[in-house]
Design an enzyme around this catalytic site. Sequence first.
Site, PDB file in Angstrom:
ATOM      1  N   TYR A  40     -16.960 -14.950 -10.168  1.00  0.00           N
ATOM      2  CA  TYR A  40     -16.987 -15.820  -8.997  1.00  0.00           C
ATOM      3  C   TYR A  40     -17.431 -17.215  -9.437  1.00  0.00           C
ATOM      4  O   TYR A  40     -17.037 -17.678 -10.497  1.00  0.00           O
ATOM      5  CB  TYR A  40     -17.890 -15.190  -7.921  1.00  0.00           C
ATOM      6  N   LYS A  95       0.883   6.943   1.795  1.00  0.00           N
ATOM      7  CA  LYS A  95       1.939   6.286   1.009  1.00  0.00           C
ATOM      8  C   LYS A  95       1.316   5.491  -0.144  1.00  0.00           C
ATOM      9  O   LYS A  95       1.842   5.482  -1.261  1.00  0.00           O
ATOM     10  CB  LYS A  95       2.748   5.349   1.923  1.00  0.00           C
ATOM     11  N   ASN A 287      13.079  17.882   8.591  1.00  0.00           N
ATOM     12  CA  ASN A 287      11.825  18.510   8.175  1.00  0.00           C
ATOM     13  C   ASN A 287      10.944  18.770   9.379  1.00  0.00           C
ATOM     14  O   ASN A 287      10.893  17.947  10.291  1.00  0.00           O
ATOM     15  CB  ASN A 287      11.087  17.602   7.174  1.00  0.00           C
TER      16      ASN A 287
END
Length: 763
Positions: A40, A95, A287
């Site tokens: 930083y 995902k 499905n």
Amino acid sequence: MNKYSKRREALLYHAKPTPGKIKVVPTKKYATQRDLSLAYSPGVAEPCLEIAKDVNNVYKYTSKGNLVAVITNGTAVLGLGDIGPEASKPVMEGKALLFKIFADIDVFDIEVGTKDIEEFIQTVKNIAPTFGGINLEDIKAPESFEIERRLVEELNIPVMHDDQHGTAIISSAALLNALELAKKKTTDIKVVVSGAGSAALACANLYMLLGVKAENIIMFDKDGVLSKDRTDLSDLQKKYTHGKAGISLKEALVNADVFLGLSAGNILSPEMLLGMANDPIVFAMANPIPEIDYDLAIATRKDIIMATGRSDHPNQVNNVLGFPYIFRGALDVRATKINEEMKMAAVHALAELAKEPVPEQVNIAYGETRLNFGKDYIIPKPFDPRLIAVVAPAVAKAAMNSGVALHPITDWEKYEEELLERLGSDNKMVRLLMNRAKTDPKRVVFAEADHLDVLKAAQIAYEEGIARPILLGNRELILELKEELGFDAEVPIIDPKTKEEDKRRLKYGEIYWKARQRRGISQLDAQRWMRERNYFAAMMVNEGDADAMVSGYSRSYPSTVKPLMQLIGKAPGITLIATTNMMMTNRGPMFLSDTAINPNPTADELAKIALMTAKTARMFGMEPVIAMVSFSNFGSSAHESASKVREAVAYLHKYYPDLIVDGEIQTDFALNPEMLKAKFPFSKLAGKKVNTLIFPNLEAANITYKLLKELYKVDSVGPIMLGMEKAAHIFQLGASVEEMVNMVAVSVVDAQEKEKRNNMQAK
């Protein structure tokens, strides 16, 4: 498991021990004030200034190049519909998890609180500078088409709506290979599509790029055939209005070559299937229930070539075959978009990979003698480790050839090596292990089933199809615990101490006594020992009443292993029992031996331990690269501890010259290929990635595996028993449910291997 229990388990999985499924971790040192001043202020100003000079430096100094946003507004979440952005977050995190474990891509999931197309597009455009790519997810049609079109046009990073294109890419690869097997051409076939949503339209679009004629595609939605008289169709659907008004699905399927189902379960009847052309191609991808049951379909038509979206049937059309590797290739060349050329490159790469010889690791994972290109294998398996090194480079090359790559790759061999290295950071081996067990689940005795965690492991093993449990323990207590867990399946429960088991207990005792009567065991002692669960369980396995056993959760390792050694004993030709632990390290799976049995093995015993460990590694689909470790390097010490390792290596080199093994060698050299090659270029390990460590004594091996497990939270599978006649394995004292489930899978795979061995010997 009943509905309530499944719901409870799913909620606990997502809530505990930390809510959610992903987290952010630092990639740089941060221990000292100097580290923090670089991370930083003031040090961070330097990369900021470099990026201000040239915006492309953002890829050099930040994580943008390996960061994808998975973005939704929650309007079409799985089969749940429009449930809102917050409710979609668990799916988006899932995902993200798949991106990471299959292609090592970092992901932020972003749920946007608007259904307005323009607001959504502007939101994504405003945050796009953060990311190297955008994966649109679970956005309802037709809005999803316009959102994707605009973002592809207006952003200079890859954008893809995976719900559409993922299914299209995988099914297109399957179609190419199915047509080759059926000896049909894309230009000649008739295709009937059930479903007219985003995925179905994307599939049809890609099929046309493969050569299928638009007029040969007949599409249906829930209201019937798409025909020119329909006034309720989107502009994209109007492209497929070649069906005759009022025609039924049954009529459309007469002499059809291909059925593509992306709709609802059980809508394709055997009668409809019989009306299709010779060698019909059926992709039933609804499905969890396909448009026609797989077993029913293959019983109806022997000439059928079939794929589904399910993992329990051949030819699973699974988007995970595509999106991780498509984005991987696109990111690695800094593609400005994912274009049709890149999608088609993925299609052809997947199709060609299915024709290549399958690695033994994949055959083992799926319980196959040999997977070969054919009706039951037209697309690669999701666990195929070659996918990342085949699909990603194909996509990257297509991006370069089509002019959308800003950072071309020049050294393709090095790139493929880097891709394969990315596979070492997850637990693929555990998934392979589970999948292998599911191919032929065995009867496994749980000797301590009246402990809640052991019973939970048995429940998971049963419900996942890993094993067929036999529960040993107090019946009333087990039934109470089963009710608490919602484990309502009918599985055998046996209490060896009850009157109901008198006959079997006496039979087992008699067999045990005859085997041990000349070793100090009386007939009365033999009968008494059969009241003990571990003895009873071992006899069940010995006598063929079960295929494998697991125990040790509530008792020390020595007390658990004793009855196994007495009753089951060593496999033919084996003179030594040992153990190995498979450690899931960030460099990939590592086998460590011997972790539990032999305190101070001789040189001869070390060689045997190495050979048994090598055999076990191969059982898991790994080619062993073995370092026989010590505090010494190749003769640098004459101490007896180093000398015996050196002797063991000399024996293995002489009698097993094809085995990749060397030592004695220090662990740091064994695990650092560059350092090893520079210092000891003559070693068999030079230039190799070591995946097996054989320790000079139990103390070193046991300390090492437990140190890895506790300090670095490395998952451990084991100790795995080596050299036993039957499949019998021992839990660590107080093992977690996950560790026990893993060991159950090991026991099943071990039983499969032993059954295979016995069948071969019988022949």
